[in-house]
Design a protein around this motif. Sequence first.
Motif, mmCIF file in Angstrom:
data_model
loop_
_atom_site.group_PDB
_atom_site.id
_atom_site.type_symbol
_atom_site.label_atom_id
_atom_site.label_comp_id
_atom_site.label_asym_id
_atom_site.label_seq_id
_atom_site.Cartn_x
_atom_site.Cartn_y
_atom_site.Cartn_z
ATOM 1 N N ARG A 27 -36.197 2.227 1.359
ATOM 2 C CA ARG A 27 -35.628 2.651 0.078
ATOM 3 C C ARG A 27 -36.652 2.417 -1.033
ATOM 4 N NH1 ARG A 27 -30.264 -1.134 0.984
ATOM 5 N NH2 ARG A 27 -29.362 0.032 2.749
ATOM 6 N N PRO A 28 -36.527 3.116 -2.137
ATOM 7 C CA PRO A 28 -37.458 2.868 -3.252
ATOM 8 C C PRO A 28 -37.478 1.397 -3.683
ATOM 9 C CG PRO A 28 -36.261 4.893 -3.631
ATOM 10 C CD PRO A 28 -35.656 4.274 -2.400
ATOM 11 N N GLU A 29 -36.346 0.725 -3.596
ATOM 12 C CA GLU A 29 -36.294 -0.682 -4.010
ATOM 13 C C GLU A 29 -37.003 -1.621 -3.036
ATOM 14 O OE1 GLU A 29 -33.693 1.380 -3.605
ATOM 15 O OE2 GLU A 29 -31.981 0.366 -2.663
ATOM 16 N N GLN A 67 -42.305 7.776 2.460
ATOM 17 C CA GLN A 67 -41.165 8.447 1.840
ATOM 18 C C GLN A 67 -39.876 7.682 2.106
ATOM 19 O OE1 GLN A 67 -41.443 12.377 3.626
ATOM 20 N NE2 GLN A 67 -42.477 13.183 1.805
ATOM 21 N N PRO A 68 -38.921 7.789 1.206
ATOM 22 C CA PRO A 68 -37.620 7.160 1.440
ATOM 23 C C PRO A 68 -37.013 7.630 2.751
ATOM 24 C CG PRO A 68 -37.792 7.893 -0.826
ATOM 25 C CD PRO A 68 -38.996 8.432 -0.113
ATOM 26 N N LEU A 113 -48.125 4.107 1.333
ATOM 27 C CA LEU A 113 -47.104 4.954 0.732
ATOM 28 C C LEU A 113 -46.256 5.601 1.818
ATOM 29 C CD1 LEU A 113 -45.919 6.469 -1.748
ATOM 30 C CD2 LEU A 113 -47.734 8.175 -1.414
ATOM 31 N N THR A 133 -40.088 -1.145 -2.445
ATOM 32 C CA THR A 133 -41.458 -1.140 -2.964
ATOM 33 C C THR A 133 -41.807 -2.542 -3.459
ATOM 34 O OG1 THR A 133 -41.403 1.182 -3.608
ATOM 35 C CG2 THR A 133 -42.961 -0.243 -4.775
ATOM 36 N N THR A 135 -45.267 1.029 -0.819
ATOM 37 C CA THR A 135 -44.693 1.873 -1.861
ATOM 38 C C THR A 135 -43.797 2.905 -1.211
ATOM 39 O OG1 THR A 135 -46.666 1.617 -3.251
ATOM 40 C CG2 THR A 135 -45.167 3.432 -3.782
ATOM 41 N N ARG A 165 -41.656 -7.582 -5.803
ATOM 42 C CA ARG A 165 -41.756 -6.300 -6.483
ATOM 43 C C ARG A 165 -42.733 -6.456 -7.645
ATOM 44 N NH1 ARG A 165 -36.104 -6.800 -5.412
ATOM 45 N NH2 ARG A 165 -35.446 -5.333 -3.765
ATOM 46 N N SER A 186 -41.724 6.085 -1.957
ATOM 47 C CA SER A 186 -41.564 7.112 -2.981
ATOM 48 C C SER A 186 -41.739 8.489 -2.363
ATOM 49 C CB SER A 186 -42.597 6.910 -4.094
ATOM 50 O OG SER A 186 -42.547 7.956 -5.050
ATOM 51 N N SER A 187 -41.029 9.447 -2.934
ATOM 52 C CA SER A 187 -41.167 10.828 -2.472
ATOM 53 C C SER A 187 -42.271 11.551 -3.248
ATOM 54 C CB SER A 187 -39.844 11.566 -2.621
ATOM 55 O OG SER A 187 -39.365 11.461 -3.935
#
Lengths: 106, 117
Positions: free
Chosen positions: B87-89, B13-14, B11, B91, B114, B40, B116-117
Amino acid sequence: IQLTQSPSFLSASVGDTVTISCRASQGISYYLAWYQQKPGKAPKLVFDAASPLQRGVPSRFSGRGSGTEFTLTITSLQPEDFASYYCQQHSIYPVTFGPGTTVEIK
Amino acid sequence: EVQLVESGGGLVQPGRSLRLSCEASGFIFGDNDMHWVRQRPGEGLEWVSGVSWDGSKTGYGDSVKGRFTISRDNAKNALFLQMDSLRPEDTAFYFCVRGQSKVFVSWGQGILVTVSS
Protein backbone atom coordinates in the motif's frame (compact mmCIF):
# COMPACT_ATOMS: atom_id res chain seq x y z
CA ILE A 1 1.12 0.03 24.83
CA GLN A 2 1.33 3.71 23.86
CA LEU A 3 4.33 5.86 24.66
CA THR A 4 4.34 9.64 24.91
CA GLN A 5 7.45 11.80 25.05
CA SER A 6 8.04 15.31 26.28
CA PRO A 7 9.13 17.70 25.12
CA SER A 8 8.82 17.18 21.36
CA PHE A 9 11.58 19.70 20.71
CA LEU A 10 14.29 20.98 22.96
CA SER A 11 16.84 23.72 22.31
CA ALA A 12 20.04 23.55 24.31
CA SER A 13 23.67 24.60 24.25
CA VAL A 14 26.85 22.58 24.37
CA GLY A 15 27.58 21.82 28.02
CA ASP A 16 23.94 21.89 29.13
CA THR A 17 22.24 19.02 30.91
CA VAL A 18 18.94 17.96 29.36
CA THR A 19 16.24 15.51 30.41
CA ILE A 20 13.70 13.85 28.14
CA SER A 21 10.62 12.13 29.54
CA CYS A 22 8.72 9.10 28.33
CA ARG A 23 5.42 7.88 29.71
CA ALA A 24 3.83 4.50 29.05
CA SER A 25 0.09 3.93 28.92
CA GLN A 26 0.47 0.96 31.26
CA GLY A 27 3.16 -0.44 33.49
CA ILE A 28 6.15 -1.93 31.68
CA SER A 29 8.43 -2.55 34.67
CA TYR A 30 11.91 -1.52 33.49
CA TYR A 31 11.54 -2.68 29.88
CA LEU A 32 12.26 0.69 28.31
CA ALA A 33 15.08 1.56 25.90
CA TRP A 34 16.26 4.82 24.35
CA TYR A 35 17.61 5.33 20.84
CA GLN A 36 19.46 8.23 19.26
CA GLN A 37 18.98 9.02 15.59
CA LYS A 38 20.86 11.58 13.53
CA PRO A 39 19.50 12.84 10.19
CA GLY A 40 19.94 10.30 7.42
CA LYS A 41 21.33 7.67 9.80
CA ALA A 42 20.03 4.58 11.50
CA PRO A 43 19.03 4.77 15.16
CA LYS A 44 21.51 3.74 17.82
CA LEU A 45 20.75 2.27 21.23
CA VAL A 46 21.95 4.63 23.98
CA PHE A 47 20.24 3.27 27.10
CA ASP A 48 18.21 0.28 28.19
CA ALA A 49 16.68 0.39 31.65
CA ALA A 50 16.71 -3.40 31.78
CA SER A 51 20.45 -3.48 31.00
CA PRO A 52 21.91 -0.08 31.90
CA LEU A 53 25.53 -0.73 30.92
CA GLN A 54 25.76 -0.43 27.14
CA ARG A 55 29.19 -0.89 25.63
CA GLY A 56 30.39 2.08 23.66
CA VAL A 57 27.82 4.55 24.98
CA PRO A 58 29.30 7.60 26.77
CA SER A 59 28.60 7.78 30.49
CA ARG A 60 26.92 11.18 30.07
CA PHE A 61 23.82 9.24 28.93
CA SER A 62 21.81 7.96 31.88
CA GLY A 63 18.27 6.78 32.42
CA ARG A 64 15.88 6.36 35.27
CA GLY A 65 12.42 5.09 35.90
CA SER A 66 10.20 2.06 36.04
CA GLY A 67 6.54 1.29 35.65
CA THR A 68 5.13 4.10 33.52
CA GLU A 69 7.50 7.04 33.98
CA PHE A 70 11.00 7.18 32.52
CA THR A 71 13.64 9.79 31.80
CA LEU A 72 16.80 10.01 29.73
CA THR A 73 19.35 12.55 30.90
CA ILE A 74 22.30 13.77 28.87
CA THR A 75 24.87 15.49 31.06
CA SER A 76 27.15 18.09 29.52
CA LEU A 77 25.78 17.99 25.97
CA GLN A 78 28.35 17.49 23.26
CA PRO A 79 28.01 18.62 19.63
CA GLU A 80 27.48 15.02 18.52
CA ASP A 81 24.48 14.65 20.88
CA PHE A 82 22.22 16.92 18.87
CA ALA A 83 19.80 14.42 17.38
CA SER A 84 16.38 12.88 17.81
CA TYR A 85 15.71 10.51 20.68
CA TYR A 86 13.07 7.79 20.79
CA CYS A 87 11.94 5.68 23.70
CA GLN A 88 10.79 2.11 23.08
CA GLN A 89 8.97 -0.34 25.30
CA HIS A 90 10.14 -3.94 25.03
CA SER A 91 7.85 -5.41 27.65
CA ILE A 92 5.35 -7.02 25.27
CA TYR A 93 4.68 -7.37 21.58
CA PRO A 94 4.06 -5.38 19.58
CA VAL A 95 6.99 -3.30 20.73
CA THR A 96 6.21 0.39 20.36
CA PHE A 97 8.15 3.61 20.12
CA GLY A 98 7.50 7.07 21.40
CA PRO A 99 7.04 9.87 18.86
CA GLY A 100 10.50 11.25 19.45
CA THR A 101 12.24 14.29 20.92
CA THR A 102 14.51 16.45 18.81
CA VAL A 103 17.41 18.09 20.63
CA GLU A 104 18.50 21.14 18.69
CA ILE A 105 21.38 23.53 19.10
CA LYS A 106 20.31 26.80 20.67
CA GLU B 1 32.25 -5.38 13.56
CA VAL B 2 28.53 -6.02 13.23
CA GLN B 3 27.23 -5.31 9.73
CA LEU B 4 23.67 -5.52 8.49
CA VAL B 5 23.16 -4.74 4.80
CA GLU B 6 19.67 -4.47 3.37
CA SER B 7 18.79 -4.99 -0.26
CA GLY B 8 15.73 -5.41 -2.45
CA GLY B 9 14.08 -2.05 -1.99
CA GLY B 10 12.82 0.26 -4.70
CA LEU B 11 9.70 1.53 -6.40
CA VAL B 12 6.70 -0.78 -6.63
CA GLN B 13 3.07 -0.29 -7.61
CA PRO B 14 0.27 -0.61 -5.07
CA GLY B 15 -0.94 -4.18 -4.71
CA ARG B 16 2.36 -5.67 -5.86
CA SER B 17 5.00 -7.54 -3.88
CA LEU B 18 8.59 -6.94 -2.86
CA ARG B 19 11.11 -9.01 -0.94
CA LEU B 20 13.70 -7.40 1.27
CA SER B 21 16.89 -9.19 2.24
CA CYS B 22 19.43 -8.48 4.95
CA GLU B 23 22.93 -9.92 4.94
CA ALA B 24 24.44 -10.14 8.41
CA SER B 25 28.06 -10.42 9.48
CA GLY B 26 30.30 -9.77 12.46
CA PHE B 27 28.27 -11.77 14.98
CA ILE B 28 26.77 -15.20 15.47
CA PHE B 29 23.58 -14.70 13.48
CA GLY B 30 21.83 -17.77 14.82
CA ASP B 31 22.17 -16.52 18.41
CA ASN B 32 20.01 -13.44 17.91
CA ASP B 33 16.39 -12.55 17.35
CA MET B 34 16.06 -10.36 14.27
CA HIS B 35 13.61 -7.63 13.37
CA TRP B 36 12.47 -5.21 10.73
CA VAL B 37 11.71 -1.65 11.78
CA ARG B 38 10.48 1.01 9.38
CA GLN B 39 10.38 4.77 9.28
CA ARG B 40 8.20 6.75 6.93
CA PRO B 41 10.06 9.81 5.60
CA GLY B 42 10.07 12.52 8.25
CA GLU B 43 8.21 10.38 10.77
CA GLY B 44 8.95 8.16 13.75
CA LEU B 45 9.91 4.51 14.14
CA GLU B 46 7.53 1.57 13.75
CA TRP B 47 8.30 -2.06 14.53
CA VAL B 48 7.23 -4.17 11.56
CA SER B 49 8.14 -7.74 12.38
CA GLY B 50 10.44 -9.97 14.39
CA VAL B 51 11.65 -13.57 14.29
CA SER B 52 13.21 -15.64 17.03
CA TRP B 53 16.79 -16.90 16.80
CA ASP B 54 15.73 -20.27 15.42
CA GLY B 55 12.87 -19.05 13.25
CA SER B 56 10.24 -20.83 15.31
CA LYS B 57 8.43 -17.71 16.46
CA THR B 58 7.40 -14.68 14.46
CA GLY B 59 5.49 -11.51 15.24
CA TYR B 60 4.01 -8.66 13.22
CA GLY B 61 2.75 -5.17 13.74
CA ASP B 62 -0.97 -4.70 13.24
CA SER B 63 -0.49 -2.60 10.11
CA VAL B 64 1.30 -5.41 8.22
CA LYS B 65 -0.22 -8.55 9.74
CA GLY B 66 -1.46 -10.89 7.03
CA ARG B 67 0.48 -9.08 4.29
CA PHE B 68 4.15 -9.37 5.34
CA THR B 69 6.12 -12.51 6.15
CA ILE B 70 9.44 -12.58 7.95
CA SER B 71 11.89 -15.45 7.60
CA ARG B 72 15.55 -16.24 8.13
CA ASP B 73 18.24 -18.57 6.88
CA ASN B 74 20.80 -19.12 9.61
CA ALA B 75 23.06 -21.10 7.30
CA LYS B 76 23.38 -18.04 5.06
CA ASN B 77 23.26 -15.38 7.80
CA ALA B 78 20.29 -13.82 6.07
CA LEU B 79 17.00 -12.23 7.07
CA PHE B 80 14.07 -11.68 4.75
CA LEU B 81 10.83 -9.75 4.60
CA GLN B 82 8.27 -10.75 2.01
CA MET B 83 5.91 -7.84 1.49
CA ASP B 84 2.66 -8.56 -0.36
CA SER B 85 -0.36 -6.39 -1.18
CA LEU B 86 1.73 -3.29 -0.74
CA ARG B 87 0.00 0.00 0.00
CA PRO B 88 1.16 3.60 -0.39
CA GLU B 89 1.36 3.85 3.41
CA ASP B 90 4.04 1.14 3.37
CA THR B 91 6.40 3.67 1.79
CA ALA B 92 9.27 3.94 4.25
CA PHE B 93 12.87 3.22 5.03
CA TYR B 94 13.13 -0.36 6.25
CA PHE B 95 15.85 -1.23 8.76
CA CYS B 96 17.18 -4.68 9.45
CA VAL B 97 17.81 -4.92 13.18
CA ARG B 98 19.67 -7.32 15.42
CA GLY B 99 17.86 -7.86 18.68
CA GLN B 100 18.70 -8.95 22.15
CA SER B 101 15.19 -10.20 22.56
CA LYS B 102 13.18 -7.06 21.84
CA VAL B 103 15.97 -4.52 22.39
CA PHE B 104 17.38 -3.32 19.09
CA VAL B 105 21.15 -3.40 19.53
CA SER B 106 22.42 -3.11 15.95
CA TRP B 107 20.83 -1.53 12.90
CA GLY B 108 21.43 -1.65 9.16
CA GLN B 109 21.67 1.56 7.19
CA GLY B 110 18.11 1.16 5.92
CA ILE B 111 16.61 0.75 2.49
CA LEU B 112 13.84 2.75 0.89
CA VAL B 113 10.64 1.15 -0.32
CA THR B 114 8.34 3.40 -2.32
CA VAL B 115 4.82 2.25 -3.12
CA SER B 116 3.33 4.40 -5.83
CA SER B 117 1.61 4.14 -9.18
